[in-house]
Design a protein around this motif. Structure first.
Motif, PDB file in Angstrom:
ATOM      1  N   GLU A 143      74.559  49.695  36.353  1.00 21.98           N
ATOM      2  CA  GLU A 143      73.696  48.887  35.477  1.00 21.98           C
ATOM      3  C   GLU A 143      72.747  49.784  34.666  1.00 21.98           C
ATOM      4  O   GLU A 143      71.572  49.483  34.480  1.00 21.98           O
ATOM      5  N   ALA A 144      73.276  50.897  34.173  1.00 21.55           N
ATOM      6  CA  ALA A 144      72.450  51.929  33.538  1.00 21.55           C
ATOM      7  C   ALA A 144      71.784  51.483  32.248  1.00 21.55           C
ATOM      8  O   ALA A 144      70.804  52.096  31.814  1.00 21.55           O
ATOM      9  N   THR A 145      72.296  50.424  31.617  1.00 22.63           N
ATOM     10  CA  THR A 145      71.708  49.980  30.340  1.00 22.63           C
ATOM     11  C   THR A 145      71.050  48.603  30.442  1.00 22.63           C
ATOM     12  O   THR A 145      70.593  48.062  29.441  1.00 22.63           O
ATOM     13  N   SER A 146      70.984  48.045  31.635  1.00 18.72           N
ATOM     14  CA  SER A 146      70.487  46.674  31.789  1.00 18.72           C
ATOM     15  C   SER A 146      69.019  46.520  31.399  1.00 18.72           C
ATOM     16  O   SER A 146      68.590  45.443  30.996  1.00 18.72           O
ATOM     17  N   ALA A 147      68.236  47.589  31.540  1.00 18.89           N
ATOM     18  CA  ALA A 147      66.804  47.504  31.241  1.00 18.89           C
ATOM     19  C   ALA A 147      66.481  47.877  29.789  1.00 18.89           C
ATOM     20  O   ALA A 147      65.311  47.939  29.414  1.00 18.89           O
ATOM     21  N   LEU A 148      67.525  48.102  28.975  1.00 20.16           N
ATOM     22  CA  LEU A 148      67.318  48.578  27.612  1.00 20.16           C
ATOM     23  C   LEU A 148      67.655  47.501  26.589  1.00 20.16           C
ATOM     24  O   LEU A 148      68.488  46.625  26.839  1.00 20.16           O
ATOM     25  N   ASP A 149      67.022  47.590  25.416  1.00 14.16           N
ATOM     26  CA  ASP A 149      67.335  46.620  24.365  1.00 14.16           C
ATOM     27  C   ASP A 149      68.690  46.966  23.736  1.00 14.16           C
ATOM     28  O   ASP A 149      69.224  48.057  23.958  1.00 14.16           O
ATOM     29  N   PRO A 150      69.293  46.040  22.993  1.00 19.94           N
ATOM     30  CA  PRO A 150      70.653  46.246  22.469  1.00 19.94           C
ATOM     31  C   PRO A 150      70.836  47.529  21.653  1.00 19.94           C
ATOM     32  O   PRO A 150      71.860  48.213  21.776  1.00 19.94           O
ATOM     33  N   LYS A 151      69.856  47.876  20.807  1.00 22.10           N
ATOM     34  CA  LYS A 151      69.977  49.072  19.981  1.00 22.10           C
ATOM     35  C   LYS A 151      70.013  50.330  20.842  1.00 22.10           C
ATOM     36  O   LYS A 151      70.862  51.217  20.646  1.00 22.10           O
ATOM     37  N   ILE A 152      69.115  50.426  21.818  1.00 17.39           N
ATOM     38  CA  ILE A 152      69.068  51.601  22.693  1.00 17.39           C
ATOM     39  C   ILE A 152      70.287  51.624  23.618  1.00 17.39           C
ATOM     40  O   ILE A 152      70.835  52.693  23.909  1.00 17.39           O
ATOM     41  N   THR A 153      70.727  50.437  24.055  1.00 12.84           N
ATOM     42  CA  THR A 153      71.939  50.356  24.873  1.00 12.84           C
ATOM     43  C   THR A 153      73.118  50.979  24.138  1.00 12.84           C
ATOM     44  O   THR A 153      73.882  51.771  24.706  1.00 12.84           O
ATOM     45  N   LEU A 154      73.275  50.642  22.855  1.00 11.80           N
ATOM     46  CA  LEU A 154      74.375  51.194  22.070  1.00 11.80           C
ATOM     47  C   LEU A 154      74.249  52.710  21.955  1.00 11.80           C
ATOM     48  O   LEU A 154      75.256  53.435  22.044  1.00 11.80           O
ATOM     49  N   GLU A 155      73.030  53.225  21.776  1.00 14.44           N
ATOM     50  CA  GLU A 155      72.817  54.670  21.691  1.00 14.44           C
ATOM     51  C   GLU A 155      73.228  55.368  22.985  1.00 14.44           C
ATOM     52  O   GLU A 155      73.869  56.426  22.958  1.00 14.44           O
ATOM     53  N   ILE A 156      72.866  54.771  24.132  1.00 12.66           N
ATOM     54  CA  ILE A 156      73.212  55.366  25.424  1.00 12.66           C
ATOM     55  C   ILE A 156      74.721  55.324  25.647  1.00 12.66           C
ATOM     56  O   ILE A 156      75.326  56.301  26.116  1.00 12.66           O
ATOM     57  N   LEU A 157      75.350  54.221  25.295  1.00 14.91           N
ATOM     58  CA  LEU A 157      76.802  54.108  25.451  1.00 14.91           C
ATOM     59  C   LEU A 157      77.527  55.108  24.553  1.00 14.91           C
ATOM     60  O   LEU A 157      78.517  55.722  24.964  1.00 14.91           O
TER      61      LEU A 157
END
Length: 339
Positions: free
Chosen positions: A171-185
């Protein structure tokens, strides 16, 4: 076992509690994860996916079955052997797990310090990984001075310092907003491409799986509901649990009574999405349809979409429409009121 298989699970079961209070968190799961792929494990909250990933690194001992890592049974590993195996597995968590009293550099150095790596080497390796995740200017910053996305980048850098063979992302991106989630992915995908490291994504969000995973396993109530190529799972889900993830109700909810209506769900893949399927349908069959709902998304870099249509009242007309879609290789299935 094939050399390209990193993890192999055979009939893995995990039971918590004793007697009448026993709970099966994992129930007879068998699957394989290949070296170098980005593999997704998805399920709703409480499905057992986080317990499953803890069996992959040996933090949870299985109650039955076997977990193989590079052909070796984790069940039989003890002491130094299991610790060595875990060093080959980097972990990334939803909560980042950074030390508040240490700056970015020392946070990244910490696993190497615990493993006894010399100061010069760990400093050099830490700086290299910090550059890899694009945080060169934050070397001396403390976690409180970093954004959520920067904290997760730092956690990725820390996980990479031990040069693992696999990254387990729970769940590495669950605490992030959609824009930051996409950057991490995108960062994880870039690391996978450049280094060949295997990445396992554990999530409850189908959007995360669709963006970067090549294959996926769906976990439902501790059981393996379905596994396969992400594009195949999206276009032709077999189980009810998978359909609920691929076609969430908020996207296909019908604001009207479906009683006595014959409805069809059409799924367009990257090829058919570029064709004028619906226009050609009317010209070729002479039948008219009613479009009730539609959406599109990107799956593994290709455009995919779904559409809910109402078939003609006449049975003959409905069969002509169904045959048209089959003829053109478009996945179509009838849906009932319960969906």
């Amino acid at each position: 076992m094939s050399e390209d298989i990193l993890f192999k699970l055979t009939h893995v079961t995990k039971v918590f509690g004793i007697g009448d209070k026993q709970v099966k968190a994992i129930d007879d799961v068998s699957l394989e994860i290949r070296k170098g792929e980005i593999f997704g494990i998805i399920g709703m909250s409480g499905a057992g996916k986080s317990t499953l990933v803890r069996t992959l690194n040996g933090l949870e001992k299985v109650s039955g079955g076997t977990v193989f890592f590079e052909g070796q049974s984790l069940n039989e590993m003890k002491g130094r052997e299991i610790r060595k195996a875990r060093q080959s597995m980097g972990m990334i968590f939803q909560g980042f797990n950074l030390m508040k009293q240490k700056d970015a550099l020392r946070n990244v150095e910490l696993p190497m310090k615990i493993s006894g790596i010399g100061k010069k080497e760990r400093r050099q390796r830490a700086l290299e990984m910090i550059r890899t995740v694009g945080l060169e200017e934050k070397v001396k910053a403390y976690p409180s001075e970093l954004s959520g996305g920067q904290k997760q980048r730092l956690a990725i850098a820390r996980a990479l310092t031990m040069r693992p063979k696999v990254l387990l992302c729970d769940e590495a991106t669950s605490a992030l907003d959609p824009k930051i989630t996409l950057e991490i992915l995108n960062l994880l995908q870039d690391i996978n491409i450049r280094t060949g490291i295997t990445i396992i994504i554990i999530t409850h969000e189908m959007d995360v799986i669709e963006k970067i995973c090549s294959r996926v396993a769906i976990i439902d109530n501790g059981k393996l509901s379905e596994t396969g190529e992400v594009t195949q799972i999206f276009t032709n889900p077999q189980s009810l649990a998978t359909k609920r993830l691929v076609f969430p109700s908020k996207e296909t909810e019908m604001p009207f009574d479906m009683t006595d209506r014959r409805c069809l769900r059409i799924v367009f893949d990257g090829h058919s999405a570029r064709e004028t399927i619906i226009c050609n349908l009317v010209e070729e069959t002479g039948e008219k349809i009613n479009i009730l709902a539609a959406n599109t998304k990107s799956v593994a870099g290709q455009g995919f979409g779904q559409m809910i249509i109402e078939l003609p009242d006449r049975k003959e007309g409905g069969e002509k429409v169904l045959e048209y879609f089959r003829k053109h290789g478009v996945h179509a299935e009838e849906i009932g009121e319960e969906e």
